[in-house]
Design a protein around this motif. Structure first.
Motif, PDB file in Angstrom:
ATOM      1  N   ARG A   5       0.844  -1.205   0.000  1.00  0.00           N
ATOM      2  CA  ARG A   5       0.000   0.000   0.000  1.00  0.00           C
ATOM      3  C   ARG A   5       0.869   1.240   0.000  1.00  0.00           C
ATOM      4  O   ARG A   5       2.002   1.209   0.501  1.00  0.00           O
ATOM      5  N   GLU A   6       0.329   2.314  -0.551  1.00  0.00           N
ATOM      6  CA  GLU A   6       1.084   3.564  -0.564  1.00  0.00           C
ATOM      7  C   GLU A   6       0.791   4.300   0.728  1.00  0.00           C
ATOM      8  O   GLU A   6      -0.348   4.330   1.195  1.00  0.00           O
ATOM      9  N   LEU A   7       1.844   4.875   1.330  1.00  0.00           N
ATOM     10  CA  LEU A   7       1.673   5.596   2.596  1.00  0.00           C
ATOM     11  C   LEU A   7       1.488   7.085   2.315  1.00  0.00           C
ATOM     12  O   LEU A   7       1.840   7.573   1.233  1.00  0.00           O
ATOM     13  N   GLU A   8       0.959   7.785   3.318  1.00  0.00           N
ATOM     14  CA  GLU A   8       0.685   9.225   3.118  1.00  0.00           C
ATOM     15  C   GLU A   8       1.973  10.009   2.886  1.00  0.00           C
ATOM     16  O   GLU A   8       1.979  11.024   2.202  1.00  0.00           O
ATOM     17  N   ASN A   9       3.081   9.554   3.436  1.00  0.00           N
ATOM     18  CA  ASN A   9       4.338  10.296   3.266  1.00  0.00           C
ATOM     19  C   ASN A   9       4.983  10.034   1.902  1.00  0.00           C
ATOM     20  O   ASN A   9       6.131  10.406   1.671  1.00  0.00           O
ATOM     21  N   GLY A  10       4.263   9.322   1.015  1.00  0.00           N
ATOM     22  CA  GLY A  10       4.787   9.085  -0.327  1.00  0.00           C
ATOM     23  C   GLY A  10       5.594   7.800  -0.442  1.00  0.00           C
ATOM     24  O   GLY A  10       5.948   7.380  -1.546  1.00  0.00           O
ATOM     25  N   ASN A  11       5.892   7.168   0.699  1.00  0.00           N
ATOM     26  CA  ASN A  11       6.624   5.891   0.632  1.00  0.00           C
ATOM     27  C   ASN A  11       5.649   4.730   0.428  1.00  0.00           C
ATOM     28  O   ASN A  11       4.435   4.933   0.344  1.00  0.00           O
ATOM     29  N   ILE A  12       6.235   3.531   0.403  1.00  0.00           N
ATOM     30  CA  ILE A  12       5.425   2.339   0.159  1.00  0.00           C
ATOM     31  C   ILE A  12       5.580   1.399   1.350  1.00  0.00           C
ATOM     32  O   ILE A  12       6.663   1.290   1.917  1.00  0.00           O
ATOM     33  N   GLU A  13       4.492   0.706   1.704  1.00  0.00           N
ATOM     34  CA  GLU A  13       4.599  -0.332   2.738  1.00  0.00           C
ATOM     35  C   GLU A  13       4.359  -1.689   2.077  1.00  0.00           C
ATOM     36  O   GLU A  13       3.394  -1.857   1.330  1.00  0.00           O
ATOM     37  N   VAL A  14       5.275  -2.617   2.326  1.00  0.00           N
ATOM     38  CA  VAL A  14       5.106  -3.974   1.797  1.00  0.00           C
ATOM     39  C   VAL A  14       5.161  -4.934   2.986  1.00  0.00           C
ATOM     40  O   VAL A  14       6.010  -4.790   3.860  1.00  0.00           O
ATOM     41  N   CYS A  71       6.357  -9.647   8.411  1.00  0.00           N
ATOM     42  CA  CYS A  71       7.575  -8.860   8.261  1.00  0.00           C
ATOM     43  C   CYS A  71       7.171  -7.680   7.375  1.00  0.00           C
ATOM     44  O   CYS A  71       6.746  -7.896   6.229  1.00  0.00           O
ATOM     45  N   ILE A  72       7.239  -6.463   7.924  1.00  0.00           N
ATOM     46  CA  ILE A  72       6.699  -5.295   7.209  1.00  0.00           C
ATOM     47  C   ILE A  72       7.802  -4.262   6.983  1.00  0.00           C
ATOM     48  O   ILE A  72       8.515  -3.889   7.918  1.00  0.00           O
ATOM     49  N   TRP A  73       7.937  -3.847   5.711  1.00  0.00           N
ATOM     50  CA  TRP A  73       8.969  -2.858   5.383  1.00  0.00           C
ATOM     51  C   TRP A  73       8.334  -1.548   4.939  1.00  0.00           C
ATOM     52  O   TRP A  73       7.287  -1.548   4.291  1.00  0.00           O
ATOM     53  N   GLU A  74       9.017  -0.455   5.265  1.00  0.00           N
ATOM     54  CA  GLU A  74       8.685   0.807   4.606  1.00  0.00           C
ATOM     55  C   GLU A  74       9.803   1.026   3.593  1.00  0.00           C
ATOM     56  O   GLU A  74      10.986   0.959   3.942  1.00  0.00           O
ATOM     57  N   MET A  75       9.404   1.267   2.338  1.00  0.00           N
ATOM     58  CA  MET A  75      10.404   1.407   1.266  1.00  0.00           C
ATOM     59  C   MET A  75      10.154   2.695   0.502  1.00  0.00           C
ATOM     60  O   MET A  75       9.043   3.220   0.517  1.00  0.00           O
ATOM     61  N   ASN A  76      11.190   3.155  -0.216  1.00  0.00           N
ATOM     62  CA  ASN A  76      10.935   4.240  -1.168  1.00  0.00           C
ATOM     63  C   ASN A  76      10.710   3.610  -2.547  1.00  0.00           C
ATOM     64  O   ASN A  76      10.740   2.387  -2.688  1.00  0.00           O
ATOM     65  N   HIS A  77      10.533   4.441  -3.557  1.00  0.00           N
ATOM     66  CA  HIS A  77      10.186   3.888  -4.869  1.00  0.00           C
ATOM     67  C   HIS A  77      11.357   3.206  -5.562  1.00  0.00           C
ATOM     68  O   HIS A  77      11.183   2.563  -6.584  1.00  0.00           O
ATOM     69  N   LYS A  78      12.554   3.344  -4.985  1.00  0.00           N
ATOM     70  CA  LYS A  78      13.713   2.627  -5.555  1.00  0.00           C
ATOM     71  C   LYS A  78      13.894   1.275  -4.873  1.00  0.00           C
ATOM     72  O   LYS A  78      14.942   0.646  -4.975  1.00  0.00           O
ATOM     73  N   ALA A  79      12.885   0.875  -4.085  1.00  0.00           N
ATOM     74  CA  ALA A  79      12.908  -0.403  -3.348  1.00  0.00           C
ATOM     75  C   ALA A  79      14.019  -0.429  -2.308  1.00  0.00           C
ATOM     76  O   ALA A  79      14.558  -1.492  -1.993  1.00  0.00           O
ATOM     77  N   GLU A  80      14.404   0.743  -1.776  1.00  0.00           N
ATOM     78  CA  GLU A  80      15.378   0.767  -0.678  1.00  0.00           C
ATOM     79  C   GLU A  80      14.612   0.709   0.639  1.00  0.00           C
ATOM     80  O   GLU A  80      13.622   1.430   0.815  1.00  0.00           O
ATOM     81  N   ILE A  81      15.079  -0.139   1.543  1.00  0.00           N
ATOM     82  CA  ILE A  81      14.353  -0.323   2.808  1.00  0.00           C
ATOM     83  C   ILE A  81      14.697   0.805   3.776  1.00  0.00           C
ATOM     84  O   ILE A  81      15.864   1.067   4.057  1.00  0.00           O
ATOM     85  N   LEU A  82      13.638   1.470   4.284  1.00  0.00           N
ATOM     86  CA  LEU A  82      13.863   2.559   5.235  1.00  0.00           C
ATOM     87  C   LEU A  82      13.635   2.061   6.668  1.00  0.00           C
ATOM     88  O   LEU A  82      14.296   2.500   7.594  1.00  0.00           O
ATOM     89  N   LYS A  83      12.655   1.170   6.833  1.00  0.00           N
ATOM     90  CA  LYS A  83      12.341   0.642   8.167  1.00  0.00           C
ATOM     91  C   LYS A  83      11.885  -0.799   8.006  1.00  0.00           C
ATOM     92  O   LYS A  83      11.226  -1.132   7.021  1.00  0.00           O
ATOM     93  N   THR A  84      12.212  -1.626   9.002  1.00  0.00           N
ATOM     94  CA  THR A  84      11.721  -3.010   8.994  1.00  0.00           C
ATOM     95  C   THR A  84      11.113  -3.289  10.354  1.00  0.00           C
ATOM     96  O   THR A  84      11.701  -2.923  11.368  1.00  0.00           O
ATOM     97  N   ARG A  85       9.937  -3.912  10.393  1.00  0.00           N
ATOM     98  CA  ARG A  85       9.452  -4.378  11.694  1.00  0.00           C
ATOM     99  C   ARG A  85       8.809  -5.747  11.562  1.00  0.00           C
ATOM    100  O   ARG A  85       8.359  -6.146  10.485  1.00  0.00           O
ATOM    101  N   PHE A  86       8.825  -6.471  12.696  1.00  0.00           N
ATOM    102  CA  PHE A  86       8.270  -7.824  12.716  1.00  0.00           C
ATOM    103  C   PHE A  86       7.171  -7.855  13.754  1.00  0.00           C
ATOM    104  O   PHE A  86       7.315  -7.272  14.826  1.00  0.00           O
ATOM    105  N   THR A  87       6.062  -8.533  13.455  1.00  0.00           N
ATOM    106  CA  THR A  87       4.993  -8.609  14.447  1.00  0.00           C
ATOM    107  C   THR A  87       4.172  -9.868  14.233  1.00  0.00           C
ATOM    108  O   THR A  87       4.000 -10.320  13.098  1.00  0.00           O
TER     109      THR A  87
END
Length: 864
Positions: free
Chosen positions: A418-427, A487-503
């Protein structure tokens, strides 16, 4: 005599603790079997702790060997039972019979007034069950030796001397591995430092000296002038006449063809056996030509196991059946080991029987789950409770979907985007939370770790966990609430991982799609629903991730995977095709790889000593010889300018494979990749505290593990438990942080994975035979993969099928063969064949040997 004891006829037996302890020291598998018999209520077997009972315990006397002391302890216990049972006021006095395989012990018992029999005498007296006699193990080698009595083999050095010899370096200890292609040759892998994992060649009957595949043996190195080269001749042992030793010596001379000095390898001879690794073997009886004979040869299905001589009265019934035989011993004057019949599995060639053989031969645990195991499953109807939600996030609002092969019921992974409000992507990658249902140390957990992996045969799946979990409660099917580990990542559009969390989470998948359906949605301009948009987003990111991996030096290797189309009525294969991979296959794979890497890093940071990781060692440079030579030879003939395979790093290899494209020869790249796969080492599980090389060569990743398939791999369950402790979602337990226990577990998991792979290949081979059984002769295009001295190995792309074309036939004049190892080429009369040459072959089923029915291939073009 475990096969006798397991027979339903034998009941009411007392096994003494003294005996159990001795069995335990001698053989873990037999010990497990006897424990199982004791636990079976219908058999009325009991164990008596005579060593801890006041009236049956005895001290060892001065000068008495511990063996004699144990024999005496057994007699004392039998006497005690006799006196103990005397006291029972009953019309029927219970008689105690003492059974032994030890003649001296029997004689001493008779002197002391005990009713005692040798096991053999007792079994032969049970006239109502004559077939039990076949299952007797021949105990002593005396009297069982062949009448001709000529000594064939050197004596084995006794164990005490072997141990001294190994300490002082006269002998080397290692695992004996028989050759599949040549029964007069084997290698011994010397145990020792990983650095010097030496391989010693053993050639010729006398040097093999009665070792059997997977035995632990002691080897003496031969003098350098006696070293030999691995022979490239294919020799199968099909002689009926076992006294024909002269013939064997003639065959041994074939092996000693002249070779160049640099081909010679360290060569040795087996001087003794440290540990036998015999198991029950599947195979078929070769009925003796002599009328009324009781002694026959049994041919194991596994070509690496020697034939076994057994005595049976039911040879007529057993002909054409698959049977199980156990080895009992191997006297020095016998060409083959002695053994006994264990059980009949059914007719050879029958699908049920062959599947059973395949599972037994690959040691795949496949009996139905026991009641003890099933008792730990959740009671139905099952719902998610308040308690389950305590450490979980509710992610049911997300557009989660799964993409799998058609007909998949054990869905263990799902994705969201899904696309996040800050313009990044969550996968998010959401994996079935199997460890929620399988708690450490209970019977369900123990059974799963023993199985280690789910085994997928052509039309049957042997589950690692019971079906209620694998196809229902853990399977992330659509439109039902399921527990997951995310396992949830926040990424930018270049598929670079900005944050990772596990739950730990709860999800509700909106769609379970096949690869084809997902691909159709992505490609269809008319579809723009939430799931389809998510898929397009995921696909776009996956392409970027894949490019990054490949730029890092990851290898893309292909192996021709085959799928069968089954007839819905008869379940016989009607069509064979190689699997085609869609973009969506690759899309799912990218995110699974990413999740595995993220989790590996997390558990290693948290538990540097006890992380369960997966590594893929770089192959030793010599492994690539065959690939480099093949590429060179092709370059000479097809005048490729740029065809040079560089193997100094995975990246160099990947790049040179990418360059090896040729419009004139479109299949070249695939062949090179298949050949590259053959050069690779096995990837293995290991414990981070016991190893320092973590790299995964094929994926070019510094750290890797398995997290994404806990329904079908036990390693992933351990990884889930470690991750859960790391994020505070579950409690730890002692075995989880014991690196020695984890290392042992990894050893078992690696073994189970390897066996599952072999079983799957064997299943494909068997179904391929069924397919060609109805086809007659088929003419197909093929490519040469390997060149041998008297044969070439070819691959038929249409069927993903590999086979050997022999140029020597029994009863026909042998053509002139000239083998050139440098170029890899074989010249047959006037035709020269090179690696990667395109040829035409006729393919048919050769059913002349019912045990090893095989696909036979004959070269049609070029005509030889």
């Amino acid at each position: 005599q475990i096969d006798i004891l397991e027979d339903p006829v034998i009941k009411n037996v007392i096994v003494l603790q003294t005996v159990l302890q001795e069995v335990r020291n001698r053989s873990a598998p037999v010990y497990k079997r006897i424990r199982d018999v004791i636990q079976n209520p219908e058999k009325h077997f009991y164990s008596f702790t005579n060593e801890h009972h006041r009236e049956t315990y005895i001290e060892q006397k001065r000068g008495e060997s511990s063996n004699d002391r144990n024999d005496r302890a057994i007699r004392v216990a039998v006497k005690w039972y006799n006196e103990h049972l005397e006291k029972i006021e009953d019309e029927e006095k219970i008689q105690v019979i003492f059974l032994t395989n030890d003649r001296t012990n029997k004689e001493k018992a008779l002197e002391e007034g005990i009713t005692a029999y040798m096991c053999e005498e007792y079994i032969k007296s049970l006239v109502a069950n004559p077939d039990l006699v076949d299952r007797l193990a021949c105990v002593s080698d005396e009297g069982k030796e062949i009448e001709s009595g000529k000594i064939i083999f050197p004596e084995h050095v006794p164990l005490s001397k072997l141990q001294q010899g190994i300490k002082s370096g006269i002998y080397l200890q290692g695992t004996y591995r028989a050759s599949r292609d040549n029964y007069l040759e084997a290698t011994v892998w010397v145990h020792g430092d990983a650095e010097e994992n030496k391989e010693i060649i053993i050639q010729g009957l006398k040097h093999l000296n009665r070792a059997v595949h997977e035995d632990i043996v002691a080897v003496e190195l031969l003098a350098k002038d006696e070293w030999v080269a691995p022979s490239s001749v294919v020799l199968q042992d099909d002689g009926q006449n076992e006294d024909d030793i002269e013939n064997e010596e003639e065959k041994e001379n074939i092996l000693k063809t002249s070779v160049s000095k640099d081909m010679l390898r360290p060569t040795g001879k087996v001087v003794g056996i440290i540990k036998r690794n015999w198991r029950p073997f599947c195979g078929m009886l070769c009925k003796s030509q002599i009328k009324e004979a009781r002694r026959h040869l049994f041919t194991p299905a596994d070509r690496r196991i020697p034939r076994i001589r057994i005595e049976t009265r039911q040879a007529d019934i057993l002909e054409g059946q698959r049977i199980i035989v156990a080895i009992d011993g191997w006297p020095r004057n016998s060409r083959y080991p002695n053994g006994h019949f264990v059980k009949n599995l059914g007719s050879a060639g029958d699908k049920e029987t062959e599947t059973e053989v395949l599972l037994l031969e690959h040691d795949v645990p496949h009996q139905p789950f026991s009641q003890a195991v099933l008792s730990f499953l959740p009671k139905m109807p099952w719902t998610i409770t308040e308690q389950d939600m305590k450490y979980r996030e509710d992610l049911r609002h997300l557009n989660v979907c799964s993409v799998d092969p058609p007909g998949c019921t054990d869905i263990d992974d799902a994705l969201h985007f899904r696309e996040l409000e800050n313009g990044n992507i969550e996968v998010g990658v959401h994996i079935a939370d199997v460890s929620h249902f399988i708690r450490p140390g209970n019977a369900l957990d123990e059974e799963s770790v023993k199985r280690g992996t789910t085994v997928y045969l052509c039309e049957k799946r042997i589950d690692m966990v019971p079906e209620l979990l694998s196809s229902n409660l853990c399977s992330l099917r659509s439109n039902v609430d399921r527990l997951a580990f995310s396992c949830i990542w926040e990424m930018n559009h270049k598929a670079e991982i900005l944050k990772t969390r596990f739950t730990k989470s709860i999800i509700n998948s909106k769609a379970s799609l096949t690869y084809a359906e997902a691909q159709m949605r992505i490609d269809s301009a008319a579809m723009n629903d939430d799931i389809t948009t998510s898929l397009r987003g995921l696909n776009k990111l996956a392409k970027i991730l894949k490019k990054k991996r490949i730029d890092n030096g990851a290898l893309t290797l292909c192996s021709p995977e085959v799928r069968f189309h089954m007839d819905s009525e008869t379940h016989d294969p009607i069509d064979l095709q190689t699997k085609e991979l869609k973009e969506t296959n690759s899309m799912v794979e990218e995110f699974m790889l990413l999740a595995n890497v993220s989790v590996a890093q997390k558990i290693y940071d948290e538990f540097p000593e006890f992380a369960l990781l997966r590594k893929h060692p770089a192959p030793p440079p010599s492994n690539y010889d065959i690939l480099v030579k093949a590429a060179k030879s092709k370059a000479i003939f097809a005048s490729f300018q740029n065809l040079e395979i560089k193997t100094d790093s995975a990246k160099a290899l990947a790049e040179s494979l990418d360059k090896a494209e040729s419009p004139a020869f479109p299949y070249l790249s695939t062949l090179l990749r298949i050949l590259t796969t053959r050069c690779m080492m096995q990837a293995v599980y290991f414990c981070s505290g016991m190893d320092n090389d973590f790299r995964h060569y094929g994926l070019a990743s510094p750290i890797y593990t398995h997290f994404t398939s806990p329904i079908r791999r036990y390693a992933d369950i351990i990884v889930h438990r470690l991750l859960a402790v790391a994020i505070g979602a579950d409690a730890t337990y002692p075995e989880l942080t014991d690196k020695h226990k984890l290392a042992d577990m990894c050893k078992n998991l690696n073994y189970r994975h390897k066996m599952a792979q072999y079983a799957q290949r064997a299943s494909v081979a068997f179904h391929t035979q069924l397919f060609f059984r109805s086809k007659g002769v088929v003419n197909e295009d093929a490519y040469i993969l390997f060149v041998r001295k008297n044969a070439v190995v070819v691959l038929i792309p249409k069927y993903g099928l590999e086979g050997t074309v022999f140029f020597e036939e029994k009863g026909k004049p042998t053509p002139r063969l000239d083998y050139n190892n440098e170029v890899p080429s074989l010249t047959v009369e006037d035709t020269t064949l090179h690696v990667f040459d395109k040829v035409k072959v006729n393919v048919m089923l050769d059913a002349s040997n019912i045990q090893h029915q095989k696909i036979q291939m004959v070269l049609v073009e070029p005509k030889v």
